[in-house]
Design a protein around this motif. Structure first.
Motif, PDB file in Angstrom:
ATOM      1  N   GLY A 162       0.853  -1.112  -0.014  1.00 29.66           N
ATOM      2  CA  GLY A 162      -0.053   0.007  -0.107  1.00 29.66           C
ATOM      3  C   GLY A 162       0.933   1.340  -0.008  1.00 29.66           C
ATOM      4  O   GLY A 162       1.906   1.321   0.728  1.00 29.66           O
ATOM      5  N   SER A 163       0.570   2.129  -0.814  1.00 30.94           N
ATOM      6  CA  SER A 163       1.290   3.363  -0.868  1.00 30.94           C
ATOM      7  C   SER A 163       0.532   4.595  -1.075  1.00 30.94           C
ATOM      8  O   SER A 163      -0.693   4.692  -1.301  1.00 30.94           O
ATOM      9  CB  SER A 163       2.174   3.405  -2.365  1.00 30.94           C
ATOM     10  OG  SER A 163       3.114   2.349  -2.169  1.00 30.94           O
ATOM     11  N   TYR A 164       1.086   5.707  -0.378  1.00 30.90           N
ATOM     12  CA  TYR A 164       0.473   7.033  -0.469  1.00 30.90           C
ATOM     13  C   TYR A 164       1.547   8.084  -0.780  1.00 30.90           C
ATOM     14  O   TYR A 164       2.676   8.153  -0.491  1.00 30.90           O
ATOM     15  CB  TYR A 164      -0.152   7.345   0.883  1.00 30.90           C
ATOM     16  CG  TYR A 164      -0.366   8.893   1.126  1.00 30.90           C
ATOM     17  CD1 TYR A 164      -1.582   9.454   0.392  1.00 30.90           C
ATOM     18  CD2 TYR A 164       0.464   9.957   1.464  1.00 30.90           C
ATOM     19  CE1 TYR A 164      -2.182  10.631   0.522  1.00 30.90           C
ATOM     20  CE2 TYR A 164       0.074  11.222   1.565  1.00 30.90           C
ATOM     21  CZ  TYR A 164      -0.901  11.596   1.164  1.00 30.90           C
ATOM     22  OH  TYR A 164      -1.616  12.963   1.261  1.00 30.90           O
ATOM     23  N   ILE A 165       1.067   9.260  -2.029  1.00 31.49           N
ATOM     24  CA  ILE A 165       1.995   9.941  -2.505  1.00 31.49           C
ATOM     25  C   ILE A 165       1.146  11.250  -2.433  1.00 31.49           C
ATOM     26  O   ILE A 165       0.011  11.472  -2.795  1.00 31.49           O
ATOM     27  CB  ILE A 165       2.494   9.760  -3.898  1.00 31.49           C
ATOM     28  CG1 ILE A 165       2.929   8.421  -4.049  1.00 31.49           C
ATOM     29  CG2 ILE A 165       3.139  10.926  -4.479  1.00 31.49           C
ATOM     30  CD1 ILE A 165       3.277   7.794  -5.479  1.00 31.49           C
ATOM     31  N   TYR A 166       1.839  12.645  -2.074  1.00 38.13           N
ATOM     32  CA  TYR A 166       1.609  13.823  -2.160  1.00 38.13           C
ATOM     33  C   TYR A 166       2.602  14.588  -2.692  1.00 38.13           C
ATOM     34  O   TYR A 166       3.586  14.337  -2.420  1.00 38.13           O
ATOM     35  CB  TYR A 166       0.873  14.238  -0.776  1.00 38.13           C
ATOM     36  CG  TYR A 166       0.565  15.669  -0.731  1.00 38.13           C
ATOM     37  CD1 TYR A 166      -0.730  15.850  -1.218  1.00 38.13           C
ATOM     38  CD2 TYR A 166       1.134  16.699  -0.610  1.00 38.13           C
ATOM     39  CE1 TYR A 166      -1.314  17.363  -1.335  1.00 38.13           C
ATOM     40  CE2 TYR A 166       0.747  18.285  -0.825  1.00 38.13           C
ATOM     41  CZ  TYR A 166      -0.583  18.340  -1.038  1.00 38.13           C
ATOM     42  OH  TYR A 166      -1.039  19.567  -1.229  1.00 38.13           O
ATOM     43  N   GLU A 167       2.254  15.325  -3.746  1.00 36.58           N
ATOM     44  CA  GLU A 167       3.345  16.286  -4.356  1.00 36.58           C
ATOM     45  C   GLU A 167       2.768  17.313  -5.100  1.00 36.58           C
ATOM     46  O   GLU A 167       1.601  17.412  -5.479  1.00 36.58           O
ATOM     47  CB  GLU A 167       3.891  15.149  -5.385  1.00 36.58           C
ATOM     48  CG  GLU A 167       3.279  14.539  -6.529  1.00 36.58           C
ATOM     49  CD  GLU A 167       2.851  15.663  -7.776  1.00 36.58           C
ATOM     50  OE1 GLU A 167       3.565  16.523  -7.615  1.00 36.58           O
ATOM     51  OE2 GLU A 167       2.137  15.168  -8.787  1.00 36.58           O
ATOM     52  N   THR A 168       3.656  18.103  -5.102  1.00 30.51           N
ATOM     53  CA  THR A 168       3.327  19.573  -5.833  1.00 30.51           C
ATOM     54  C   THR A 168       4.169  20.029  -6.886  1.00 30.51           C
ATOM     55  O   THR A 168       4.484  21.171  -7.111  1.00 30.51           O
ATOM     56  CB  THR A 168       3.200  20.940  -4.852  1.00 30.51           C
ATOM     57  OG1 THR A 168       4.371  21.035  -4.122  1.00 30.51           O
ATOM     58  CG2 THR A 168       1.983  20.435  -3.557  1.00 30.51           C
ATOM     59  N   LEU A 169       4.942  18.633  -7.555  1.00 29.72           N
ATOM     60  CA  LEU A 169       6.027  19.167  -8.361  1.00 29.72           C
ATOM     61  C   LEU A 169       5.809  19.903  -9.616  1.00 29.72           C
ATOM     62  O   LEU A 169       4.468  19.302 -10.293  1.00 29.72           O
ATOM     63  CB  LEU A 169       6.706  17.919  -8.578  1.00 29.72           C
ATOM     64  CG  LEU A 169       7.178  17.100  -7.409  1.00 29.72           C
ATOM     65  CD1 LEU A 169       7.790  15.738  -7.642  1.00 29.72           C
ATOM     66  CD2 LEU A 169       8.233  18.046  -6.799  1.00 29.72           C
ATOM     67  N   LEU A 172       7.177  15.835 -13.316  1.00 30.00           N
ATOM     68  CA  LEU A 172       7.338  14.607 -12.964  1.00 30.00           C
ATOM     69  C   LEU A 172       8.795  13.944 -12.979  1.00 30.00           C
ATOM     70  O   LEU A 172       9.112  13.013 -12.421  1.00 30.00           O
ATOM     71  CB  LEU A 172       6.236  13.608 -13.136  1.00 30.00           C
ATOM     72  CG  LEU A 172       4.882  13.922 -12.201  1.00 30.00           C
ATOM     73  CD1 LEU A 172       3.963  12.865 -12.793  1.00 30.00           C
ATOM     74  CD2 LEU A 172       4.880  14.147 -10.863  1.00 30.00           C
ATOM     75  N   TYR A 173       9.627  14.174 -14.205  1.00 26.67           N
ATOM     76  CA  TYR A 173      10.664  13.765 -14.474  1.00 26.67           C
ATOM     77  C   TYR A 173      11.946  14.512 -14.018  1.00 26.67           C
ATOM     78  O   TYR A 173      12.881  13.976 -13.331  1.00 26.67           O
ATOM     79  CB  TYR A 173      10.702  13.587 -16.138  1.00 26.67           C
ATOM     80  CG  TYR A 173       9.704  12.651 -16.696  1.00 26.67           C
ATOM     81  CD1 TYR A 173      10.208  11.138 -16.533  1.00 26.67           C
ATOM     82  CD2 TYR A 173       8.664  13.146 -17.169  1.00 26.67           C
ATOM     83  CE1 TYR A 173       9.277  10.323 -17.005  1.00 26.67           C
ATOM     84  CE2 TYR A 173       7.689  11.974 -17.679  1.00 26.67           C
ATOM     85  CZ  TYR A 173       8.013  10.601 -17.758  1.00 26.67           C
ATOM     86  OH  TYR A 173       7.148   9.524 -18.239  1.00 26.67           O
ATOM     87  N   VAL A 174      11.840  15.732 -14.196  1.00 25.75           N
ATOM     88  CA  VAL A 174      13.020  16.583 -13.626  1.00 25.75           C
ATOM     89  C   VAL A 174      12.296  17.975 -13.071  1.00 25.75           C
ATOM     90  O   VAL A 174      12.252  18.953 -13.799  1.00 25.75           O
ATOM     91  CB  VAL A 174      14.059  17.223 -14.840  1.00 25.75           C
ATOM     92  CG1 VAL A 174      15.090  17.724 -14.241  1.00 25.75           C
ATOM     93  CG2 VAL A 174      14.247  15.874 -15.724  1.00 25.75           C
ATOM     94  N   PRO A 175      11.921  17.748 -11.763  1.00 26.94           N
ATOM     95  CA  PRO A 175      11.281  19.051 -11.141  1.00 26.94           C
ATOM     96  C   PRO A 175      12.283  20.019 -10.757  1.00 26.94           C
ATOM     97  O   PRO A 175      13.285  19.838 -10.455  1.00 26.94           O
ATOM     98  CB  PRO A 175      10.790  18.153  -9.716  1.00 26.94           C
ATOM     99  CG  PRO A 175      11.460  17.047  -9.562  1.00 26.94           C
ATOM    100  CD  PRO A 175      11.765  16.470 -11.018  1.00 26.94           C
TER     101      PRO A 175
END
Length: 336
Positions: A162-169, A172-175
């Motif tokens: 089970g996984s959880y991700i939060y991002e504001t990048l 997604l490849y070179v933020p």
């Protein structure tokens, strides 16, 4: 377009009156076709003849061929001592539901010093689309590994992750700006007598601070641990995307702590970037930190049609002992 389904997205402004305008979004869908690609690469292999550095790759991929958000790929990678075959299929928003599903089957065989290791693996994954509160996923994986030399040893294990991700990048490849938080846990269930019985987790935090339009300060902290009960050991290693860049390490362990830092230089909308980095990491059986590894160096990343993002660079080992010789490395996949 992060969904990879559209060839072009344009915004047009059409005046309605002196005070109002209509915003028209023109979306051009990618051509429904199959992409067949292949190639040969070479890289030096430590303590091996020069010709063992050759590898061949063939792949057949298609994104959204029938207009339902589906994608699939078949790939073959072959070197003298290794063979990798994989089949992947996924669909985004099946029946207009707000999630995606995917599955994969893979085969890997490697021969080293008279020992052949063969691994079959199949998995199924369901994940939500990106929500304001983050993204959730659940993956079931079955693997069967056979090691043959003078005797044959087979392990069978089922794993639930089970996984959880939060991002504001911003990418997604070179933020170049934004941050991300990832938390993942896996429970291993033994299917055979030698199967793994264990629990593992990893947590990752990244932060990207833009210093200008083309320069960014990037940092990552990564921690992973395995709590093993019985069966074939589950280990981590400082390798692949989670490595102290430029430090040669074949050690494995149940505890991994890693800190990557770099000043990243990238022009907007360019397919390459350049960075100066400093890495610090530890791999072991407990949080003793008695064998820290660190390095400093330079990295160049380039998006290639067949491989995606390819990162290569050179680093000077600082810990555990300083080495004045640059060690080169290659990494396939996105940056942190």
């Amino acid at each position: 377009d992060l969904s990879n389904f559209f060839k072009d997205v344009n915004l047009n402004f059409e005046p309605v009156d002196n005070e109002n305008v209509d915003i028209v979004v023109n979306v051009s869908e990618k051509d429904k076709k199959f992409d067949f690609q292949g190639g040969i690469t070479w890289g030096p292999v430590k303590d091996k003849p020069w010709y063992e550095g050759f590898a061949g790759i063939l792949s057949l991929t298609s994104t959204n061929p029938f207009g339902y958000g589906e994608n699939f790929s078949i790939s073959l990678q072959k070197a003298l001592s290794t063979t990798n075959i994989s089949l992947d299929f996924g669909i985004r928003k099946p029946f207009e539901m707000p999630f995606s599903v995917s599955s994969s089957i893979s085969f890997n065989q490697e021969t080293q010093e008279g020992t052949t290791t063969t691994k079959w693996s199949t998995s199924a994954r369901i994940s939500t689309l990106k929500l304001p509160i983050g993204q959730f996923s659940l993956t079931a994986n079955y693997s069967e590994t056979t090691t043959s030399s003078t005797t044959t040893f087979t392990t069978k294990t089922m794993a639930l992750t089970g996984s959880y991700i939060y991002e504001t990048l911003d990418n997604l490849y070179v933020p170049m700006k934004g941050y991300s938080f990832t938390l993942s846990g896996t429970r291993y269930f033994p299917i055979s007598e030698q199967g793994s019985d264990a629990i593992s987790y990893f947590a990752e935090v990244t932060y990207h601070l833009p210093l200008s339009e083309t320069v960014s300060l990037a940092s990552r902290i990564y921690n992973a641990q395995v709590i093993q009960t019985s069966g074939a050991p589950v280990n981590f290693s400082l390798a692949g995307p989670y490595q102290v860049r430029g430090v040669k390490s074949e050690e494995k362990g149940t505890v991994l702590v890693l800190n990557n830092n770099e000043v990243r230089f990238k022009e907007p909308d360019q397919i390459f970037y350049f960075s100066i980095f400093y890495d610090l990491g530890f791999i072991g059986q407990a949080y003793t930190f008695d064998n820290l590894k660190s390095s400093a160096g330079v990295e160049l990343g380039l998006v290639l049609p067949m491989f995606g993002l390819v990162r290569f660079g050179a680093g000077l080992q600082i810990l555990p002992t300083f080495s004045p010789n640059f060690n080169t490395y290659f990494i396939f996949g996105q940056t942190f």
